[in-house]
Design a protein around this motif. Sequence first.
Motif, short mmCIF file in Angstrom:
data_model
loop_
_atom_site.label_atom_id
_atom_site.label_comp_id
_atom_site.label_asym_id
_atom_site.label_seq_id
_atom_site.Cartn_x
_atom_site.Cartn_y
_atom_site.Cartn_z
N VAL A 6 0.84 -1.21 0.00
CA VAL A 6 0.00 0.00 0.00
C VAL A 6 0.87 1.26 0.00
O VAL A 6 0.63 2.19 -0.77
N LYS A 9 2.09 2.02 -3.29
CA LYS A 9 1.02 2.09 -4.28
C LYS A 9 1.12 0.96 -5.31
O LYS A 9 0.86 1.15 -6.49
N SER A 12 -3.99 -2.61 -7.25
CA SER A 12 -5.07 -2.12 -8.10
C SER A 12 -6.27 -3.04 -7.96
O SER A 12 -6.15 -4.19 -7.53
N PHE A 13 -7.42 -2.49 -8.31
CA PHE A 13 -8.68 -3.24 -8.26
C PHE A 13 -9.38 -3.07 -9.60
O PHE A 13 -9.40 -1.97 -10.15
N HIS A 14 -9.94 -4.15 -10.13
CA HIS A 14 -10.57 -4.12 -11.45
C HIS A 14 -11.85 -4.95 -11.44
O HIS A 14 -11.99 -5.87 -10.63
N GLU A 84 -13.15 -8.36 -9.52
CA GLU A 84 -14.47 -8.76 -9.03
C GLU A 84 -14.91 -10.05 -9.71
O GLU A 84 -15.46 -10.95 -9.08
N ALA A 135 -11.83 -7.06 -0.42
CA ALA A 135 -11.12 -5.77 -0.44
C ALA A 135 -11.47 -4.95 -1.68
O ALA A 135 -11.61 -5.49 -2.77
N LYS A 136 -11.60 -3.64 -1.47
CA LYS A 136 -11.90 -2.73 -2.59
C LYS A 136 -10.98 -1.51 -2.58
O LYS A 136 -10.99 -0.72 -3.52
N THR A 137 -10.20 -1.34 -1.50
CA THR A 137 -9.34 -0.16 -1.38
C THR A 137 -8.01 -0.54 -0.71
O THR A 137 -7.89 -1.63 -0.13
N GLY A 138 -7.06 0.38 -0.76
CA GLY A 138 -5.80 0.18 -0.06
C GLY A 138 -6.02 0.03 1.44
O GLY A 138 -5.34 -0.76 2.10
N ASP A 139 -6.96 0.78 2.00
CA ASP A 139 -7.26 0.68 3.43
C ASP A 139 -7.76 -0.73 3.79
O ASP A 139 -7.43 -1.26 4.84
N ASP A 140 -8.55 -1.33 2.87
CA ASP A 140 -9.00 -2.70 3.10
C ASP A 140 -7.80 -3.66 3.15
O ASP A 140 -7.79 -4.59 3.96
#
Length: 146
Positions: A6, A9, A12-14, A84, A135-140
């Motif tokens: 994280v 960086k 990524s999420f797609h 997803e 998970a959907k974000t860096g925080d997740d």
Amino acid sequence: MFKEIVEKKHFSFHEGFDDWRDAVRAACAPLLADGTIEKEYPEIIIEKVEELGPYIVIAPNICIPHAERGRGVNDTAMCFMKTEKPVSFDPNDPDKDARIFVVLAATDDEVHLNNLMQLSETLSDEEIVDKLLKAKTGDDLLAVEG
């Protein structure tokens, strides 16, 4: 492990990909963007999978794209991508579908093996895998390891 991913960086999420080759390229994109790898690295991974079959899919939903140490790699790093929709590596084998991609890039064999062992251990924990699939974000990602 996810803290460094994280911070750099390298994630990524797609939604998904129609072709596993596009998924491998997308999974490598953050490493390419900061110069950790060269543009040939994802192509080397793709060539190996075309030659050997989907050896990078280590378990249902889990894929660890990597190639030989040093070729197209400037620094040692890991990169996370989640989709997803499952990405199919073998249309005849649903166990070869993946949603979690962790790219390994290494300039050093020992560090590479340690990263692979740590990653394998982490991804053998079903709770962690469930959290990664949600998970959907860096925080997740930061929340995964507690």
